[in-house]
Write a protein that holds these residues in place. Structure first.
Motif, PDB file in Angstrom:
ATOM      1  N   ASP A  76       0.856  -1.187   0.000  1.00 28.42           N
ATOM      2  CA  ASP A  76       0.000   0.000   0.000  1.00 28.42           C
ATOM      3  C   ASP A  76       0.896   1.243   0.000  1.00 28.42           C
ATOM      4  OD1 ASP A  76      -1.937   1.900   0.254  1.00 28.42           O
ATOM      5  OD2 ASP A  76      -2.756   1.149   2.148  1.00 28.42           O
ATOM      6  N   LEU A  77       1.448   1.563  -1.148  1.00 29.43           N
ATOM      7  CA  LEU A  77       2.424   2.645  -1.241  1.00 29.43           C
ATOM      8  C   LEU A  77       1.855   3.975  -0.751  1.00 29.43           C
ATOM      9  CD1 LEU A  77       4.188   1.935  -4.668  1.00 29.43           C
ATOM     10  CD2 LEU A  77       4.710   1.027  -2.392  1.00 29.43           C
ATOM     11  N   ALA A  78       0.576   4.207  -0.984  1.00 30.49           N
ATOM     12  CA  ALA A  78      -0.025   5.475  -0.557  1.00 30.49           C
ATOM     13  C   ALA A  78       0.069   5.644   0.952  1.00 30.49           C
ATOM     14  CB  ALA A  78      -1.482   5.535  -1.007  1.00 30.49           C
ATOM     15  N   ALA A  79      -0.121   4.567   1.696  1.00 33.96           N
ATOM     16  CA  ALA A  79      -0.092   4.652   3.155  1.00 33.96           C
ATOM     17  C   ALA A  79       1.314   4.958   3.673  1.00 33.96           C
ATOM     18  CB  ALA A  79      -0.598   3.344   3.769  1.00 33.96           C
ATOM     19  N   TYR A  80       2.338   4.504   2.951  1.00 29.67           N
ATOM     20  CA  TYR A  80       3.712   4.794   3.353  1.00 29.67           C
ATOM     21  C   TYR A  80       4.129   6.206   2.945  1.00 29.67           C
ATOM     22  CZ  TYR A  80       4.237  -0.198   4.290  1.00 29.67           C
ATOM     23  OH  TYR A  80       4.086  -1.475   4.788  1.00 29.67           O
ATOM     24  N   THR A  81       3.404   6.765   1.987  1.00 25.36           N
ATOM     25  CA  THR A  81       3.782   8.059   1.433  1.00 25.36           C
ATOM     26  C   THR A  81       3.073   9.226   2.111  1.00 25.36           C
ATOM     27  OG1 THR A  81       4.109   6.955  -0.709  1.00 25.36           O
ATOM     28  CG2 THR A  81       3.999   9.359  -0.735  1.00 25.36           C
ATOM     29  N   ASP A  82       1.811   9.017   2.520  1.00 24.83           N
ATOM     30  CA  ASP A  82       1.014  10.133   3.044  1.00 24.83           C
ATOM     31  C   ASP A  82       1.047  10.272   4.565  1.00 24.83           C
ATOM     32  OD1 ASP A  82      -0.625   8.121   4.024  1.00 24.83           O
ATOM     33  OD2 ASP A  82      -2.278   8.499   2.640  1.00 24.83           O
ATOM     34  N   GLY A  83       1.892   9.481   5.231  1.00 21.44           N
ATOM     35  CA  GLY A  83       2.021   9.587   6.678  1.00 21.44           C
ATOM     36  C   GLY A  83       1.172   8.612   7.464  1.00 21.44           C
ATOM     37  N   THR A  84       0.325   7.834   6.782  1.00 26.86           N
ATOM     38  CA  THR A  84      -0.560   6.890   7.477  1.00 26.86           C
ATOM     39  C   THR A  84       0.241   5.843   8.247  1.00 26.86           C
ATOM     40  OG1 THR A  84      -2.305   7.168   5.831  1.00 26.86           O
ATOM     41  CG2 THR A  84      -2.386   5.174   7.182  1.00 26.86           C
ATOM     42  N   MET A  85       1.244   5.246   7.589  1.00 27.41           N
ATOM     43  CA  MET A  85       2.034   4.210   8.257  1.00 27.41           C
ATOM     44  C   MET A  85       2.912   4.795   9.353  1.00 27.41           C
ATOM     45  SD  MET A  85       1.246   1.180   7.265  1.00 27.41           S
ATOM     46  CE  MET A  85       2.601   0.350   8.074  1.00 27.41           C
ATOM     47  N   ALA A  86       3.448   5.990   9.140  1.00 32.30           N
ATOM     48  CA  ALA A  86       4.272   6.624  10.172  1.00 32.30           C
ATOM     49  C   ALA A  86       3.453   6.869  11.432  1.00 32.30           C
ATOM     50  CB  ALA A  86       4.856   7.932   9.651  1.00 32.30           C
ATOM     51  N   PHE A  88       0.783   5.210  12.278  1.00 31.91           N
ATOM     52  CA  PHE A  88       0.459   3.896  12.844  1.00 31.91           C
ATOM     53  C   PHE A  88       1.614   3.380  13.695  1.00 31.91           C
ATOM     54  CE2 PHE A  88       0.831  -0.758  12.352  1.00 31.91           C
ATOM     55  CZ  PHE A  88      -0.297  -1.140  13.062  1.00 31.91           C
ATOM     56  N   TYR A  89       2.831   3.457  13.176  1.00 34.55           N
ATOM     57  CA  TYR A  89       3.991   3.009  13.950  1.00 34.55           C
ATOM     58  C   TYR A  89       4.140   3.801  15.244  1.00 34.55           C
ATOM     59  CZ  TYR A  89       5.694   0.348   9.877  1.00 34.55           C
ATOM     60  OH  TYR A  89       5.840  -0.547   8.843  1.00 34.55           O
ATOM     61  N   ALA A  90       3.938   5.112  15.155  1.00 35.65           N
ATOM     62  CA  ALA A  90       4.062   5.948  16.355  1.00 35.65           C
ATOM     63  C   ALA A  90       3.021   5.561  17.388  1.00 35.65           C
ATOM     64  CB  ALA A  90       3.924   7.415  15.982  1.00 35.65           C
ATOM     65  N   GLY A  91       1.828   5.216  16.925  1.00 35.77           N
ATOM     66  CA  GLY A  91       0.755   4.833  17.834  1.00 35.77           C
ATOM     67  C   GLY A  91       0.986   3.521  18.542  1.00 35.77           C
ATOM     68  N   LEU A  92       1.817   2.648  17.962  1.00 35.06           N
ATOM     69  CA  LEU A  92       2.088   1.356  18.591  1.00 35.06           C
ATOM     70  C   LEU A  92       2.775   1.535  19.936  1.00 35.06           C
ATOM     71  CD1 LEU A  92       3.344  -0.774  15.564  1.00 35.06           C
ATOM     72  CD2 LEU A  92       1.151  -0.965  16.729  1.00 35.06           C
ATOM     73  N   SER A  93       3.720   2.456  20.003  1.00 34.73           N
ATOM     74  CA  SER A  93       4.432   2.690  21.257  1.00 34.73           C
ATOM     75  C   SER A  93       3.490   3.250  22.310  1.00 34.73           C
ATOM     76  CB  SER A  93       5.598   3.658  21.024  1.00 34.73           C
ATOM     77  OG  SER A  93       6.516   3.111  20.097  1.00 34.73           O
ATOM     78  N   GLU A  94       2.611   4.164  21.900  1.00 28.87           N
ATOM     79  CA  GLU A  94       1.666   4.754  22.846  1.00 28.87           C
ATOM     80  C   GLU A  94       0.687   3.704  23.359  1.00 28.87           C
ATOM     81  OE1 GLU A  94      -0.186   7.957  20.803  1.00 28.87           O
ATOM     82  OE2 GLU A  94       1.714   8.984  20.340  1.00 28.87           O
ATOM     83  N   GLU A  95       0.251   2.806  22.464  1.00 30.07           N
ATOM     84  CA  GLU A  95      -0.721   1.778  22.832  1.00 30.07           C
ATOM     85  C   GLU A  95      -0.149   0.795  23.836  1.00 30.07           C
ATOM     86  OE1 GLU A  95      -2.843  -2.009  20.619  1.00 30.07           O
ATOM     87  OE2 GLU A  95      -2.476  -0.198  19.453  1.00 30.07           O
ATOM     88  N   SER A  96       1.120   0.386  23.630  1.00 33.23           N
ATOM     89  CA  SER A  96       1.719  -0.625  24.498  1.00 33.23           C
ATOM     90  C   SER A  96       2.284  -0.034  25.775  1.00 33.23           C
ATOM     91  CB  SER A  96       2.836  -1.355  23.746  1.00 33.23           C
ATOM     92  OG  SER A  96       3.922  -0.484  23.493  1.00 33.23           O
ATOM     93  N   GLY A  97       2.600   1.259  25.737  1.00 27.43           N
ATOM     94  CA  GLY A  97       3.223   1.887  26.900  1.00 27.43           C
ATOM     95  C   GLY A  97       4.700   1.583  27.021  1.00 27.43           C
ATOM     96  N   GLU A  98       5.251   0.840  26.034  1.00 27.26           N
ATOM     97  CA  GLU A  98       6.672   0.509  26.026  1.00 27.26           C
ATOM     98  C   GLU A  98       7.274   0.888  24.691  1.00 27.26           C
ATOM     99  OE1 GLU A  98       8.170  -3.209  27.617  1.00 27.26           O
ATOM    100  OE2 GLU A  98       6.152  -3.733  28.260  1.00 27.26           O
TER     101      GLU A  98
END
Length: 325
Positions: A76-86, A88-98
């Motif tokens: 899904d190149l669009a998701a990597y290009t428009d900030g969607t994946m970035a 998502f990755y940032a949210g993983l740390s917030e979700e887990s707390g680690e």
């Protein structure tokens, strides 16, 4: 299919990270396919651009490089290009707390850089021009990763309707998805996202058992056939891959995969040998009954996780045909 599309030749290019390959498609049918390792004689051809596979498919299709109508990429190149994946990755740390380990953060950065649309177009164009000269690169079409798995599995089946399960390490945000095939349509039914991955679960134990991830998984599956049920091992493995609260999905505890020290392997943390009460098997060490029983427990956990999802989908849809990708 429009008149313009009829008779045109399209290429699909897969870059891996392992097993780079190329397929040629015309009028909705695959007319050529090749994996680069078959030409290099280097298993998995990791890191290679599939230029030999590309040439093979062009020859089989009877076209020149300039006659290719478009190139398909299974991300899904669009998701990597428009900030969607970035995001998502940032949210993983917030979700887990680690905070994930450095290897995970580096992997995230690499995927963002690799699957940016501009980076993909530049990368492919550079390899084509190096080999074929100053040719114009055709349009690049992107499809979500799990859709490509589902499409292959479902559309090659004889079923008019089918439940389709796709599972891998990760593809875009998803690691496992359920789909419904009706005719030529694929509709998402359920999805599980990073970090909860059956592929990463299996890769972790592949390396714990002394093999190489994304290569030696078949050896773990083979070992499992020689193992026996061990209630204690199954309980411990179940802590790594527990059943989700809804009783349908699975979860992967990131403390055993991403969050912690990795002094043995990038695929599992030091908490895994602590949980199991034994050091990882070193390559070349003897395979004991304990190792085969552990492989049995891992294979059993994988199969139960997949089958729970399929049983739910069959009950939910009433469709009993099943495809797996």
């Amino acid at each position: 299919m429009s008149d313009a599309q009829r008779g045109a030749t399209y290429l699909g290019i897969s870059l891996g990270p392992v097993d780079p390959s190329v397929a040629a498609v015309r009028d909705g049918k695959v007319i050529a396919y090749a994996e680069e390792e078959r030409f290099l004689r280097n298993k998995h051809a990791e890191g290679a651009y599939p230029i030999r596979s590309l040439k093979h498919c062009l020859a089989e299709a009877g076209v020149t490089i300039s006659e290719v109508a478009a190139v398909g990429i299974g991300w899904d190149l669009a998701a990597y290009t428009d900030g969607t994946m970035a995001a998502f990755y940032a949210g993983l740390s917030e979700e887990s707390g680690e905070r994930p380990d450095r290897g995970t953060l580096d992997w995230q950065a690499r995927t963002l850089a690799t699957y940016d649309r501009g980076a993909q177009e530049t990368f492919h164009r550079r390899h084509w021009r190096r080999e074929f000269g100053d040719v114009e690169f055709p349009p690049l079409h992107a499809s979500p990763h799990h859709f490509t798995h589902a499409f292959q599995a479902a559309m090659e089946s004889p079923f008019e309707t089918a439940v389709t399960l796709t599972a891998d390490g990760s593809g875009d945000r998803q690691t496992t998805m359920l789909w419904v095939k009706r005719g030529s349509e694929l509709t998402p039914l359920r999805e599980i996202r990073i970090p909860h991955s059956l592929g990463w679960f299996y890769a972790a134990f592949t390396e714990y058992l002394g093999f190489t991830a994304y290569d030696g998984e078949y050896k773990v599956m083979g070992l499992a056939a020689h193992g026996s049920p061990d209630a204690e091992l199954q309980k411990l493995v179940g802590q790594v891959l527990p059943v989700a609260g809804d009783g349908i999905e699975y979860r992967l505890d990131p403390r055993y995969v991403h969050h912690g020290e990795h002094s043995y392997s990038a695929r599992f943390t030091d908490r895994l040998p602590e949980l199991l009460g034994a050091a990882p098997r070193r390559p070349g060490d003897p395979v004991t009954a304990w190792h085969t029983d552990l492989a049995f427990a891992v294979q059993h956990a994988l199969e139960e996780a997949a089958c729970r999802l399929v049983r739910w989908a069959v009950a939910e849809t009433g469709i009993r045909n099943v495809c797996v990708g």
